[in-house]
Design a protein around this motif. Structure first.
Motif, PDB file in Angstrom:
ATOM      1  N   GLU B  34       0.823  -1.210   0.000  1.00 27.06           N
ATOM      2  CA  GLU B  34       0.000   0.000   0.000  1.00 27.06           C
ATOM      3  C   GLU B  34       0.854   1.255   0.000  1.00 27.06           C
ATOM      4  O   GLU B  34       0.345   2.365  -0.109  1.00 27.06           O
ATOM      5  CB  GLU B  34      -0.978  -0.010   1.174  1.00 27.06           C
ATOM      6  N   ARG B  60      -0.519  -8.666 -16.503  1.00 32.17           N
ATOM      7  CA  ARG B  60      -1.843  -8.260 -16.972  1.00 32.17           C
ATOM      8  C   ARG B  60      -1.987  -6.727 -16.890  1.00 32.17           C
ATOM      9  O   ARG B  60      -2.480  -6.097 -17.821  1.00 32.17           O
ATOM     10  CB  ARG B  60      -2.931  -8.922 -16.129  1.00 32.17           C
ATOM     11  N   TYR B  61      -1.547  -6.153 -15.770  1.00 30.13           N
ATOM     12  CA  TYR B  61      -1.618  -4.685 -15.653  1.00 30.13           C
ATOM     13  C   TYR B  61      -0.752  -4.018 -16.715  1.00 30.13           C
ATOM     14  O   TYR B  61      -1.065  -2.927 -17.187  1.00 30.13           O
ATOM     15  CB  TYR B  61      -1.176  -4.229 -14.255  1.00 30.13           C
ATOM     16  N   TRP B  64      -3.079  -3.774 -19.463  1.00 29.04           N
ATOM     17  CA  TRP B  64      -4.253  -2.951 -19.151  1.00 29.04           C
ATOM     18  C   TRP B  64      -3.911  -1.472 -19.057  1.00 29.04           C
ATOM     19  O   TRP B  64      -4.670  -0.625 -19.498  1.00 29.04           O
ATOM     20  CB  TRP B  64      -4.880  -3.421 -17.839  1.00 29.04           C
ATOM     21  N   TYR B  65      -2.764  -1.150 -18.434  1.00 22.09           N
ATOM     22  CA  TYR B  65      -2.392   0.262 -18.302  1.00 22.09           C
ATOM     23  C   TYR B  65      -1.742   0.790 -19.571  1.00 22.09           C
ATOM     24  O   TYR B  65      -1.334   1.949 -19.621  1.00 22.09           O
ATOM     25  CB  TYR B  65      -1.458   0.461 -17.104  1.00 22.09           C
ATOM     26  N   ALA B 110       0.632   8.926  -9.667  1.00 25.93           N
ATOM     27  CA  ALA B 110      -0.706   9.379  -9.288  1.00 25.93           C
ATOM     28  C   ALA B 110      -1.788   8.513  -9.915  1.00 25.93           C
ATOM     29  O   ALA B 110      -2.856   8.339  -9.341  1.00 25.93           O
ATOM     30  CB  ALA B 110      -0.898  10.830  -9.719  1.00 25.93           C
ATOM     31  N   ARG B 111      -1.501   7.950 -11.104  1.00 25.69           N
ATOM     32  CA  ARG B 111      -2.574   7.254 -11.828  1.00 25.69           C
ATOM     33  C   ARG B 111      -2.692   5.774 -11.466  1.00 25.69           C
ATOM     34  O   ARG B 111      -3.765   5.190 -11.625  1.00 25.69           O
ATOM     35  CB  ARG B 111      -2.354   7.380 -13.342  1.00 25.69           C
ATOM     36  N   PRO B 113      -2.359   2.880  -8.535  1.00 24.11           N
ATOM     37  CA  PRO B 113      -2.209   2.653  -7.088  1.00 24.11           C
ATOM     38  C   PRO B 113      -0.964   1.811  -6.786  1.00 24.11           C
ATOM     39  O   PRO B 113      -0.365   1.200  -7.676  1.00 24.11           O
ATOM     40  CB  PRO B 113      -3.479   1.902  -6.711  1.00 24.11           C
ATOM     41  N   GLU B 115      -0.342  -1.077  -5.175  1.00 25.64           N
ATOM     42  CA  GLU B 115      -0.220  -2.535  -5.361  1.00 25.64           C
ATOM     43  C   GLU B 115       0.039  -2.927  -6.817  1.00 25.64           C
ATOM     44  O   GLU B 115       0.952  -3.722  -7.072  1.00 25.64           O
ATOM     45  CB  GLU B 115      -1.435  -3.281  -4.819  1.00 25.64           C
ATOM     46  N   PRO B 116      -0.710  -2.384  -7.794  1.00 27.36           N
ATOM     47  CA  PRO B 116      -0.349  -2.703  -9.182  1.00 27.36           C
ATOM     48  C   PRO B 116       1.075  -2.273  -9.533  1.00 27.36           C
ATOM     49  O   PRO B 116       1.728  -2.949 -10.338  1.00 27.36           O
ATOM     50  CB  PRO B 116      -1.378  -1.922 -10.010  1.00 27.36           C
ATOM     51  N   GLY B 148      -4.639  -1.003 -22.817  1.00 23.37           N
ATOM     52  CA  GLY B 148      -4.861   0.423 -22.679  1.00 23.37           C
ATOM     53  C   GLY B 148      -6.268   0.798 -23.083  1.00 23.37           C
ATOM     54  O   GLY B 148      -7.239   0.305 -22.512  1.00 23.37           O
ATOM     55  N   ARG B 149      -6.370   1.639 -24.118  1.00 20.24           N
ATOM     56  CA  ARG B 149      -7.690   2.111 -24.525  1.00 20.24           C
ATOM     57  C   ARG B 149      -8.280   1.259 -25.637  1.00 20.24           C
ATOM     58  O   ARG B 149      -9.306   1.617 -26.217  1.00 20.24           O
ATOM     59  CB  ARG B 149      -7.585   3.557 -24.996  1.00 20.24           C
TER      60      ARG B 149
END
Lengths: 327, 156
Positions: B34, B60-61, B64-65, B110-111, B113, B115-116, B148-149
């Protein structure tokens, strides 16, 4: 009677294959009924034969079986006559079942040749992406964890998975069909009885498999078209503290059409507050549940890929208030 | 207490067989990551770096990011994360800081968190050890995932 009533009460309800509300579920329910009666009859005959043999042995206790009048040269003549009859009855019962299964299969695929309304459903760990074809833009109208079906119209569900094997199952409407990564499976459903039903992932897919459910609403075609038009509309442009906090963090994974958020990793939230449930059926949709889910998703669904975002209490409150306006 | 040779062999075999199970362990308690790592000897580092599940979540992140937009297969120079050369140091805390603080306007601190970010760091530090077969396998596994998008669906 009260016991039978209690037992049968479990058969009805929003998630039951014994309470069919669509053509495909009816076909399967009829097949189940046929199987129950045929197998029940075979079961009764076998148990009756066993009981009769026990009773006969008990009645003749003490007598010498070798002097039994029915035995001729060590062969039971009556058994010789009845055994083919019993075996024939069993084969007949199984033939009835196979024929029933054949016709149920044909009923399930009867609509396959005709064009139908296509809806893409994609399984993710642990939620459902639902997309309707947009007749105007030829794109897709996306929502999540909620499926609306027009009453009496055949819908072709195009089933995929983004990660592991899931299984699509709304027992009141149709049988289950696996969603396999890299494959497209199609399931035709024709819902008949309006109302809310519950769908559930039916293939173990990870820690939150049990919390991978969705709501299904069967409604008259006019109401369905109105709902789809509302889903196709973009949200109001984002303004205010909640929208700003959403843009800064949540928008990396979530989309709100019309408000600039375009992430695709998580569920589309354009009309999230209009849904019946939250977090794939884990919570009912309320303003408080929204904020609780945002604050600690892993406390509600341990293992979920949605991270807890460290928002200040005022920001968390503003984000939940903003999301609750997205109807 | 004396343990027979057979008993000892069985115990060693069982320990060897079960040793791999811990690498996949999923923890459903409160998340450890955290806050950012405190130095290169933060006790939470082995928890993320040595756990196959945490590394895979990072992968995976990574899609995704939208990290794959720049750090694509075949990228060269600083964008090639698999070459084992770290411009700002290869320690866990250094890579974490490079992801969070050295991406300019993307401002991942900032974008994304914490843990990821822990999981992404573990995944990125795992990349130099990937064989071509493993890279191919991962690409196949993640073909249906959103990037991403963009998300075009699992079947092309």
């Amino acid at each position: 009677m009260p016991t039978a009533g209690l037992l049968l009460a479990g058969c009805a309800g929003p998630q039951s294959a014994l309470d069919p509300g669509g053509d495909q579920a009816h076909a399967l329910f009829s097949l189940f009924g046929l199987m129950l009666w045929v197998s029940g009859a075979i079961y009764a005959v076998v148990l009756a034969g066993l009981g009769w043999a026990l009773w006969r042995a008990w009645r003749r206790r003490g007598t010498d079986a070798r002097r039994d009048a029915t035995l001729v040269g060590g062969v039971d003549a009556r058994l010789d006559r009845t055994l083919p009859v019993v075996a024939g009855a069993i084969v007949l019962g199984l033939t009835v079942l196979i024929t029933g299964s054949f016709f149920a299969d044909r009923a399930l695929f009867a609509t396959r040749a005709a064009p139908a309304l296509e809806v893409r459903v994609t399984g993710h760990q642990w939620w459902w992406r639902v997309q309707y074809r947009d007749r105007v833009s030829d794109g897709w109208i996306e929502t999540a964890n909620e499926l609306h079906l027009p009453q009496g119209v055949t819908v072709r569900l195009v089933l995929n998975s983004a990660d592991v094997i899931h299984s699509f199952w709304v027992p009141n409407v149709a049988g289950k069909l696996d969603m396999v990564p890299g494959r497209t499976n199609r399931l035709d459903v024709t819902a008949r009885r309006p109302g809310w039903y519950r769908g559930q992932c039916a293939e173990f897919c990870g820690t939150q498999h049990a919390h991978m459910a969705f709501a299904v609403k069967v409604e008259p075609p006019a109401a369905f078209r109105a709902w789809l038009a509302a889903q196709a509309a973009p949200a109001a442009p984002a303004e205010g503290r909640g929208a700003a906090a959403f843009q800064a963090t949540c928008a990396a994974c979530h989309a709100i059409r019309g408000a600039g958020a375009a992430g695709r990793a998580g569920p589309d939230l354009t009309h999230v507050a209009a849904r019946r449930t939250l977090a794939a059926g884990a919570l009912t949709m309320t303003r408080g549940n929204l904020q609780g889910w945002i604050a600690q998703p892993k406390a509600i669904k341990p293992g979920t890929s949605m991270p807890a975002i460290p928002l200040t209490p005022a920001d968390a409150d503003a984000v939940a208030t903003y999301l609750a306006t997205l109807r | 207490m004396a343990i027979g040779r057979g008993g000892a062999t069985t115990a060693v075999l069982a320990a060897l067989l079960l040793a791999a199970c811990g690498r996949e362990a999923r923890d459903i308690g409160p998340s450890l990551g955290e806050t950012p790592p405190r130095g290169g000897s933060d006790p939470r580092i082995p928890y993320y770096q040595d756990n196959v599940y945490q590394v895979a979540q990072g992968g995976r992140y990574f899609g995704w990011y939208g990290c794959v937009a720049c750090h694509v297969e075949g990228a060269v120079g600083v964008r090639d994360l698999g070459d084992g050369r770290w411009q700002h140091g290869g320690g866990f805390d250094q890579v974490y800081a490079a992801i969070a603080r050295r991406h300019g306007a993307l401002n991942y601190a900032a974008r994304i968190p914490a843990e990821p970010l822990w999981q992404l760091t573990a995944y990125v530090r795992d990349l130099p050890q990937h064989t071509p077969e493993k890279r191919r396998r991962l690409a196949i596994d993640q073909v249906g995932e959103p990037h991403g998008r963009s998300w075009s669906g699992p079947v092309r």
